[in-house]
Design a protein around this motif. Structure first.
Motif, mmCIF file in Angstrom:
data_model
loop_
_atom_site.group_PDB
_atom_site.id
_atom_site.type_symbol
_atom_site.label_atom_id
_atom_site.label_comp_id
_atom_site.label_asym_id
_atom_site.label_seq_id
_atom_site.Cartn_x
_atom_site.Cartn_y
_atom_site.Cartn_z
ATOM 1 N N GLU A 61 130.233 -39.163 -27.018
ATOM 2 C CA GLU A 61 130.529 -40.602 -27.109
ATOM 3 C C GLU A 61 129.396 -41.429 -26.511
ATOM 4 N N THR A 119 127.298 -43.892 -29.124
ATOM 5 C CA THR A 119 127.304 -45.325 -28.839
ATOM 6 C C THR A 119 125.954 -45.766 -28.291
ATOM 7 N N VAL A 179 128.314 -49.901 -34.111
ATOM 8 C CA VAL A 179 128.804 -48.676 -33.476
ATOM 9 C C VAL A 179 129.607 -47.790 -34.432
ATOM 10 N N HIS A 203 128.784 -43.735 -35.353
ATOM 11 C CA HIS A 203 129.723 -42.638 -35.121
ATOM 12 C C HIS A 203 129.987 -41.894 -36.422
ATOM 13 N N GLY A 205 134.619 -44.432 -33.303
ATOM 14 C CA GLY A 205 133.680 -45.554 -33.319
ATOM 15 C C GLY A 205 134.393 -46.894 -33.261
ATOM 16 N N THR A 263 135.950 -47.378 -29.873
ATOM 17 C CA THR A 263 134.984 -47.807 -28.860
ATOM 18 C C THR A 263 134.796 -49.321 -28.909
ATOM 19 N N TYR A 305 135.822 -52.079 -26.094
ATOM 20 C CA TYR A 305 134.832 -53.046 -25.620
ATOM 21 C C TYR A 305 135.346 -54.475 -25.756
ATOM 22 N N TRP A 314 130.386 -51.549 -22.004
ATOM 23 C CA TRP A 314 130.180 -50.393 -22.875
ATOM 24 C C TRP A 314 130.468 -49.091 -22.133
ATOM 25 N N VAL A 336 133.157 -46.531 -23.575
ATOM 26 C CA VAL A 336 132.798 -45.136 -23.874
ATOM 27 C C VAL A 336 133.664 -44.192 -23.046
#
Length: 112
Positions: A23, A27, A37, A41, A75, A78, A82, A88, A92
């Motif tokens: 991860e 990222t 992102v 991924h 992805g 994530t 965020y 980040w 992650v």
């Protein structure tokens, strides 16, 4: 990288080491390249899908499809994390926990 970790740590590496490393890498590369992102991924998911397909005649197709879908999900997850906590590192970390749980379920409930 995954092969080395699995060779040294087995299932424990798949659950505890590989998710945060993957991860962070996926990222991190996206952020360094100013790329989106989820597609970053997804590229990793496609590469893993090709490996999975060729590595296992019995499960390759399903493992490959699972790789593509799960990497896109991670992805987007994530990015979602965020959006809630704009860090980040925290995003992650959160998605790495979900990835670890996914890997645990795959190991626990499938016979490869």
């Amino acid at each position: 990288m995954n092969r080395l970790l699995v060779a040294k740590g087995g299932d424990e590496a798949v659950i505890w080491l590989i998710p945060p490393l993957e991860e962070s890498l996926k990222t991190g590369i996206a952020l360094l390249l100013w790329a989106a992102v989820p597609p970053a991924h997804g590229v990793f998911g496609l590469l893993e899908a090709v490996h999975d397909y060729w590595a296992s005649p019995r499960w390759g197709l399903w493992a490959g499809l699972s790789s593509i879908i799960s990497h896109f999900f991670l992805g987007w997850g994530t990015v979602f994390c965020y959006s809630i906590i704009p860090s980040w590192i925290m995003a992650v970390g959160a998605i790495a926990i979900i990835h670890a749980f996914w890997n645990f379920l795959i190991i626990k409930f499938t016979i490869l």
